[in-house]
Design a protein around this motif. Structure first.
Motif, mmCIF file in Angstrom:
data_model
loop_
_atom_site.group_PDB
_atom_site.id
_atom_site.type_symbol
_atom_site.label_atom_id
_atom_site.label_comp_id
_atom_site.label_asym_id
_atom_site.label_seq_id
_atom_site.Cartn_x
_atom_site.Cartn_y
_atom_site.Cartn_z
ATOM 1 N N MET A 72 0.829 -1.203 0.000
ATOM 2 C CA MET A 72 0.000 0.000 0.000
ATOM 3 C C MET A 72 0.862 1.250 0.000
ATOM 4 O O MET A 72 0.621 2.181 -0.758
ATOM 5 C CB MET A 72 -0.902 -0.001 1.234
ATOM 6 C CG MET A 72 -1.928 -1.095 1.244
ATOM 7 S SD MET A 72 -2.838 -1.121 2.776
ATOM 8 C CE MET A 72 -1.529 -1.504 3.948
ATOM 9 N N LYS A 73 1.856 1.270 0.885
ATOM 10 C CA LYS A 73 2.707 2.460 0.958
ATOM 11 C C LYS A 73 3.439 2.666 -0.357
ATOM 12 O O LYS A 73 3.597 3.787 -0.837
ATOM 13 C CB LYS A 73 3.702 2.323 2.107
ATOM 14 C CG LYS A 73 4.515 3.591 2.352
ATOM 15 C CD LYS A 73 5.333 3.459 3.612
ATOM 16 C CE LYS A 73 6.115 4.746 3.869
ATOM 17 N NZ LYS A 73 6.922 4.664 5.083
ATOM 18 N N THR A 98 -5.382 3.087 9.364
ATOM 19 C CA THR A 98 -4.634 2.560 10.514
ATOM 20 C C THR A 98 -3.381 1.830 10.048
ATOM 21 O O THR A 98 -2.287 2.009 10.614
ATOM 22 C CB THR A 98 -5.521 1.598 11.335
ATOM 23 O OG1 THR A 98 -6.654 2.306 11.830
ATOM 24 C CG2 THR A 98 -4.733 1.015 12.510
ATOM 25 N N ALA A 99 -3.537 1.022 9.005
ATOM 26 C CA ALA A 99 -2.385 0.289 8.467
ATOM 27 C C ALA A 99 -1.338 1.244 7.922
ATOM 28 O O ALA A 99 -0.130 1.045 8.108
ATOM 29 C CB ALA A 99 -2.850 -0.673 7.373
ATOM 30 N N MET A 100 -1.779 2.313 7.252
ATOM 31 C CA MET A 100 -0.846 3.288 6.701
ATOM 32 C C MET A 100 -0.094 4.016 7.811
ATOM 33 O O MET A 100 1.102 4.278 7.698
ATOM 34 C CB MET A 100 -1.585 4.290 5.813
ATOM 35 C CG MET A 100 -2.175 3.698 4.546
ATOM 36 S SD MET A 100 -0.967 2.832 3.514
ATOM 37 C CE MET A 100 0.175 4.139 3.135
ATOM 38 N N GLU A 101 -0.798 4.325 8.904
ATOM 39 C CA GLU A 101 -0.143 5.017 10.017
ATOM 40 C C GLU A 101 0.916 4.121 10.646
ATOM 41 O O GLU A 101 1.981 4.596 11.063
ATOM 42 C CB GLU A 101 -1.186 5.432 11.065
ATOM 43 C CG GLU A 101 -0.606 6.301 12.147
ATOM 44 C CD GLU A 101 -1.607 7.328 12.674
ATOM 45 O OE1 GLU A 101 -1.197 8.105 13.538
ATOM 46 O OE2 GLU A 101 -2.768 7.340 12.214
ATOM 47 N N GLU A 102 0.630 2.820 10.700
ATOM 48 C CA GLU A 102 1.619 1.872 11.228
ATOM 49 C C GLU A 102 2.867 1.824 10.355
ATOM 50 O O GLU A 102 3.949 1.475 10.814
ATOM 51 C CB GLU A 102 0.991 0.475 11.331
ATOM 52 C CG GLU A 102 -0.055 0.362 12.426
ATOM 53 C CD GLU A 102 -0.779 -0.974 12.405
ATOM 54 O OE1 GLU A 102 -0.524 -1.772 11.459
ATOM 55 O OE2 GLU A 102 -1.587 -1.227 13.315
ATOM 56 N N GLN A 103 2.706 2.179 9.060
ATOM 57 C CA GLN A 103 3.841 2.210 8.142
ATOM 58 C C GLN A 103 4.486 3.591 8.066
ATOM 59 O O GLN A 103 5.389 3.820 7.268
ATOM 60 C CB GLN A 103 3.384 1.778 6.740
ATOM 61 C CG GLN A 103 2.913 0.325 6.691
ATOM 62 C CD GLN A 103 2.581 -0.115 5.272
ATOM 63 O OE1 GLN A 103 3.326 0.158 4.335
ATOM 64 N NE2 GLN A 103 1.455 -0.795 5.113
#
Length: 269
Positions: A1-2, A166-171
């Motif tokens: 995603m990133k 949320t997943a993007m913030e974790e990355q």
């Protein structure tokens, strides 16, 4: 995603391919795409275990690493806007990985100096297009932004946009940064659409590409064996999608070259 978001990878890929001299013939692009994907999957699988070569006879050589030595802090300047080393690094490492996988299958080495120039040129073209969206006052409607995010959520088999953010913030990417990236991509898509108009490949064009692919597969089967080519109706949507994507890429590259002629561009590589 990133990787999808960072550096606006969809349009950037179009432009880097153009800089590399790709995209000359629809048949070649659509015919090679599946083979390249298979090669990359095979290479990735090999590296994940002990790494066998294409014939299965021995260990593959270690994958090369991207060399950032000598890359300046400001890679390029485009009408006063800087392309920084960090931005370049993100784009270059992704392109290098893809190129290295393809080259490893053929036993060739990656010419990193040449690849750096191609990636830098693609990033300059990308910046010119971003600036052109501002010059034309192209906006990013909320509906289109949400639609794009929903597509990313679906592609990554997530349940909601909240899960995605949320997943993007974790990355390491905050929601406002993600939204900014998506909005810019939506504007770029509209800019390219203005240049191309409605692209509707003819049945004859699609059938011609299919016949060329079928002939290529027949030659591969005689040399290596393998499965049969799907029918035209089965593969037609994929061929159409690839033809449209290629024509959009060509339009983006053509526009970028026109903008470059009347812009202040300096590449420091």
């Amino acid at each position: 995603m990133k990787k999808w978001l960072t550096g606006l990878s969809i349009t950037a890929s179009m432009l880097v391919l153009g800089a590399c001299g790709g995209g000359d013939e629809s048949a070649e692009d659509t015919g090679d795409a599946h083979k390249q994907q298979e090669s990359q999957e095979q290479t990735a699988s090999g590296n994940g275990e002990e790494g066998k070569n294409a014939e299965g006879g021995g260990e593959q050589p270690e994958m090369p690493k991207p060399d950032m030595e000598g890359v300046p802090d400001v890679v390029a300047e485009v009408n006063g806007e800087e392309v920084t080393k960090e931005e370049f690094k993100q784009s270059y490492e992704g392109q290098f990985q893809q190129t290295a996988m393809q080259q490893q299958m053929s036993g060739e080495e990656v010419n990193q100096d040449e690849l750096k120039k191609q990636v830098a040129d693609g990033m300059v073209s990308q910046e010119l297009l971003i600036q052109e969206t501002e010059n034309r006052n192209i906006s990013a409607p909320e509906e289109e932004v949400n639609k794009t995010i929903d597509e990313i959520v679906k592609q990554n088999q997530m349940k909601s946009q909240d899960e995605f953010f949320t997943a993007m913030e974790e990355q390491g990417m905050k929601k406002d940064e993600v939204m900014s990236q998506v909005e810019t991509q939506v504007k770029m898509n509209q800019l390219i659409a203005e240049e191309t108009g409605d692209i509707e490949p003819s049945e004859e064009e699609l059938k011609g590409i299919y016949d060329q692919q079928k002939e290529q597969m027949s030659q591969m089967q005689s040399e290596e064996g393998g499965g049969e080519m799907p029918s035209f109706e089965e593969i037609k949507p994929q061929i159409k999608e690839q033809v449209v994507s290629q024509k959009e890429g060509q339009a983006a590259q053509t526009l970028a070259e026109e903008l470059k002629k009347k812009s202040d561009v300096k590449v420091n590589l």
